[in-house]
Design a protein around this motif. Structure first.
Motif, PDB file in Angstrom:
ATOM      1  N   GLN A   1     -18.055 -18.032 -12.004  1.00  4.84           N
ATOM      2  CA  GLN A   1     -18.798 -17.483 -13.130  1.00  4.84           C
ATOM      3  C   GLN A   1     -20.097 -16.864 -12.636  1.00  4.84           C
ATOM      4  O   GLN A   1     -20.702 -17.333 -11.667  1.00  4.84           O
ATOM      5  N   TRP A   2     -20.531 -15.800 -13.331  1.00  3.15           N
ATOM      6  CA  TRP A   2     -21.857 -15.238 -13.075  1.00  3.15           C
ATOM      7  C   TRP A   2     -22.893 -16.107 -13.769  1.00  3.15           C
ATOM      8  O   TRP A   2     -22.708 -16.497 -14.929  1.00  3.15           O
ATOM      9  N   ARG A   3     -23.988 -16.393 -13.072  1.00  2.58           N
ATOM     10  CA  ARG A   3     -25.033 -17.221 -13.657  1.00  2.58           C
ATOM     11  C   ARG A   3     -26.417 -16.661 -13.306  1.00  2.58           C
ATOM     12  O   ARG A   3     -26.574 -15.912 -12.337  1.00  2.58           O
ATOM     13  N   VAL A   4     -27.392 -17.051 -14.130  1.00  2.00           N
ATOM     14  CA  VAL A   4     -28.789 -16.694 -13.888  1.00  2.00           C
ATOM     15  C   VAL A   4     -29.556 -17.993 -13.639  1.00  2.00           C
ATOM     16  O   VAL A   4     -29.510 -18.918 -14.459  1.00  2.00           O
ATOM     17  N   HIS A   5     -30.257 -18.078 -12.502  1.00  2.00           N
ATOM     18  CA  HIS A   5     -30.973 -19.288 -12.111  1.00  2.00           C
ATOM     19  C   HIS A   5     -32.478 -19.022 -12.055  1.00  2.00           C
ATOM     20  O   HIS A   5     -32.907 -17.944 -11.613  1.00  2.00           O
ATOM     21  N   ARG A   6     -33.267 -19.980 -12.466  1.00  2.00           N
ATOM     22  CA  ARG A   6     -34.707 -19.934 -12.226  1.00  2.00           C
ATOM     23  C   ARG A   6     -34.951 -20.285 -10.759  1.00  2.00           C
ATOM     24  O   ARG A   6     -34.577 -21.376 -10.295  1.00  2.00           O
TER      25      ARG A   6
ATOM     26  N   LEU B   1     -33.197 -28.369  -9.360  1.00  3.25           N
ATOM     27  CA  LEU B   1     -34.222 -29.386  -9.563  1.00  3.25           C
ATOM     28  C   LEU B   1     -34.538 -29.547 -11.052  1.00  3.25           C
ATOM     29  O   LEU B   1     -34.222 -28.681 -11.873  1.00  3.25           O
ATOM     30  N   ARG B   2     -35.183 -30.650 -11.392  1.00  2.08           N
ATOM     31  CA  ARG B   2     -35.685 -30.824 -12.756  1.00  2.08           C
ATOM     32  C   ARG B   2     -36.831 -29.850 -13.011  1.00  2.08           C
ATOM     33  O   ARG B   2     -37.366 -29.233 -12.092  1.00  2.08           O
ATOM     34  N   ALA B   3     -37.223 -29.761 -14.284  1.00  2.00           N
ATOM     35  CA  ALA B   3     -38.315 -28.852 -14.650  1.00  2.00           C
ATOM     36  C   ALA B   3     -39.617 -29.232 -13.959  1.00  2.00           C
ATOM     37  O   ALA B   3     -40.450 -28.364 -13.686  1.00  2.00           O
ATOM     38  N   ASP B   4     -39.813 -30.525 -13.650  1.00  2.00           N
ATOM     39  CA  ASP B   4     -41.046 -30.948 -12.982  1.00  2.00           C
ATOM     40  C   ASP B   4     -40.963 -30.826 -11.465  1.00  2.00           C
ATOM     41  O   ASP B   4     -41.887 -31.231 -10.755  1.00  2.00           O
ATOM     42  N   GLY B   5     -39.857 -30.294 -10.955  1.00  2.00           N
ATOM     43  CA  GLY B   5     -39.710 -30.092  -9.526  1.00  2.00           C
ATOM     44  C   GLY B   5     -39.071 -31.242  -8.782  1.00  2.00           C
ATOM     45  O   GLY B   5     -38.812 -31.138  -7.578  1.00  2.00           O
ATOM     46  N   SER B   6     -38.769 -32.346  -9.471  1.00  2.00           N
ATOM     47  CA  SER B   6     -38.140 -33.498  -8.817  1.00  2.00           C
ATOM     48  C   SER B   6     -36.634 -33.281  -8.708  1.00  2.00           C
ATOM     49  O   SER B   6     -36.045 -32.456  -9.418  1.00  2.00           O
ATOM     50  N   ARG B   7     -36.020 -34.057  -7.853  1.00  2.00           N
ATOM     51  CA  ARG B   7     -34.588 -33.918  -7.597  1.00  2.00           C
ATOM     52  C   ARG B   7     -33.810 -34.949  -8.407  1.00  2.00           C
ATOM     53  O   ARG B   7     -34.062 -36.146  -8.284  1.00  2.00           O
ATOM     54  N   PRO B   8     -32.853 -34.516  -9.251  1.00  2.00           N
ATOM     55  CA  PRO B   8     -32.065 -35.481 -10.025  1.00  2.00           C
ATOM     56  C   PRO B   8     -31.229 -36.367  -9.099  1.00  2.00           C
ATOM     57  O   PRO B   8     -30.784 -35.928  -8.027  1.00  2.00           O
TER      58      PRO B   8
ATOM     59  N   ASP C   1     -34.530 -22.037 -18.391  1.00  2.00           N
ATOM     60  CA  ASP C   1     -35.853 -22.093 -19.006  1.00  2.00           C
ATOM     61  C   ASP C   1     -36.064 -23.443 -19.700  1.00  2.00           C
ATOM     62  O   ASP C   1     -35.117 -24.105 -20.121  1.00  2.00           O
ATOM     63  N   THR C   2     -37.312 -23.818 -19.856  1.00  2.00           N
ATOM     64  CA  THR C   2     -37.679 -25.076 -20.516  1.00  2.00           C
ATOM     65  C   THR C   2     -38.709 -24.787 -21.606  1.00  2.00           C
ATOM     66  O   THR C   2     -39.435 -23.790 -21.533  1.00  2.00           O
ATOM     67  N   PRO C   3     -38.787 -25.649 -22.647  1.00  2.00           N
ATOM     68  CA  PRO C   3     -39.743 -25.401 -23.738  1.00  2.00           C
ATOM     69  C   PRO C   3     -41.183 -25.419 -23.233  1.00  2.00           C
ATOM     70  O   PRO C   3     -41.563 -26.261 -22.410  1.00  2.00           O
TER      71      PRO C   3
ATOM     72  N   GLU D   1     -47.681 -16.027 -22.892  1.00  2.00           N
ATOM     73  CA  GLU D   1     -47.363 -15.861 -21.473  1.00  2.00           C
ATOM     74  C   GLU D   1     -47.143 -17.225 -20.825  1.00  2.00           C
ATOM     75  O   GLU D   1     -48.063 -18.036 -20.743  1.00  2.00           O
ATOM     76  N   PHE D   2     -45.920 -17.475 -20.383  1.00  2.00           N
ATOM     77  CA  PHE D   2     -45.574 -18.760 -19.791  1.00  2.00           C
ATOM     78  C   PHE D   2     -44.925 -18.552 -18.423  1.00  2.00           C
ATOM     79  O   PHE D   2     -43.707 -18.651 -18.278  1.00  2.00           O
ATOM     80  N   PRO D   3     -45.720 -18.216 -17.404  1.00  2.00           N
ATOM     81  CA  PRO D   3     -45.141 -18.031 -16.074  1.00  2.00           C
ATOM     82  C   PRO D   3     -44.612 -19.342 -15.522  1.00  2.00           C
ATOM     83  O   PRO D   3     -45.020 -20.429 -15.942  1.00  2.00           O
ATOM     84  N   ALA D   4     -43.705 -19.224 -14.582  1.00  2.00           N
ATOM     85  CA  ALA D   4     -43.142 -20.418 -13.956  1.00  2.00           C
ATOM     86  C   ALA D   4     -44.156 -21.046 -13.021  1.00  2.00           C
ATOM     87  O   ALA D   4     -45.142 -20.418 -12.630  1.00  2.00           O
TER      88      ALA D   4
END
Length: 334
Positions: free
Chosen positions: A204-209, A161-168, A244-246, A132-135
């Protein structure tokens, strides 16, 4: 009298969930005759509830125009459903634990004594599954903005945003400029919120976290589009680039699979990342508690593997293959 009171409470809860009810559906839902329903409705009218009759083939009974039912009108089954839902919510939606607990206490205090005891009888202990890996918790303002845009069909301007929540920053490999999207569906899957949207830049259709989006609402309306697939769940699960991220595992490896990315993305365990290579191949990054565990998961896809990294993963695949060969040679004999 007690039976009549329970039916009256059930009737009130039905009118609270839907305004217009045909008589036959009320009778079926309550498990009584239509004549009994008419008597119960008359009882509610005498108590001051403005239930009106709608004539015609599509008629029935409804709450009078301009009136609402008193708050917190729950029957026994609804009270138990609320208790279970509020306690189960934090296990599927990260960041709601304290709010859900406070909401449950508030509801219990407003319930009649009998219903309060029923709700208190259901105290759940949640155990987290290893897979179980919730966001990360989603900012309530951002989630509300996305939900409102979906409901009102308003275009969103979003940054990823990046996986850590920061802005690229501009020039970074993971930098994406602000995009204008048409948000169509909010989906919760495996403890993570996803937004199904149509990208107006590349059509295009996309899926976003959702936890990786920084949304800016607009007042520009759009007309809903038909999804590329009839099955919304299939579209979300088979989209390999959904952000998703590892997950953090003791052992994490990658391999090239002779399968399309959409097929692998649908069946890959939580915390995996699937990369599209071409129409027949993809690369998966996944983890487990041991290298043999990673090898075993790769074997479940029942396809050719290549480019295994790191070397520990390749060695584990050889060891697992040798053990299985021994089993095959003995033909199941001890």
């Amino acid at each position: 009298m007690a039976s009549t009171s329970r039916r009256a409470l059930r009737l009130l809860s039905l009118f609270g969930s839907r305004r217009l009810w045909p008589l036959r559906e009320l009778a079926s839902g309550l498990g009584v005759s239509e004549r009994t329903v008419r008597r119960d409705i008359e009882t509610l009218r005498q108590l001051g509830y403005p239930i009106t009759t709608v004539h015609g083939p599509d008629g029935g009974y409804q709450l009078g125009t301009g009136h609402t039912l008193p708050p917190l009108v729950f029957d026994h089954d609804q009270a138990l459903a609320v208790a279970v839902a509020l306690q189960a919510a934090p296990s599927t939606v990260s960041g709601l634990r304290d709010d859900a607990a406070r909401a449950l206490v508030t509801l219990e205090q407003a319930m009649p004594a009998a219903l309060r005891e029923s709700m208190k009888s259901l105290r759940l202990t949640r155990l987290r599954n290893y897979w179980e890996f919730p966001a990360p918790p989603i900012d309530s303002t951002a989630l509300t903005a996305v939900g409102a845009a979906v409901r009102h069909c308003h275009v969103l301007v979003t940054e990823t945003l990046r996986a850590d929540g920061s802005r690229p920053e501009s020039g970074d490999d993971d930098f994406l400029p602000a995009r204008r999207i048409e948000p169509h569906h909010l989906v919760v899957w495996a403890g993570r919120w996803y937004l199904v949207a149509y990208d107006l830049a590349d059509h295009q259709w996309r899926v976003h976290r959702v936890d990786r989006l920084r949304p800016r609402p607009t007042t520009h309306r759009f007309s809903p589009r038909e999804l590329p697939y009839d099955d919304l769940a299939h579209f979300v699960m088979s989209s390999h680039d959904r952000g998703d991220t590892p997950a953090a595992w003791p052992c994490t490896g990658t391999a090239r699979l002779n399968l399309p990315a959409g097929v692998v993305a649908r069946w890959a365990p939580g915390g995996s990342v699937v990369e599209h290579l071409d129409t027949e191949h993809c690369r998966i990054t996944l983890g487990a508690w041991s290298w043999a565990g990673v090898a075993g998961i790769l074997a479940t896809f029942d396809t050719e593997l290549a480019d295994l990294h790191p070397p520990e993963l390749a060695h584990a695949c050889h060891r697992v293959a040798d053990r299985l060969a021994v089993v095959a040679d003995t033909d199941g004999r001890p």
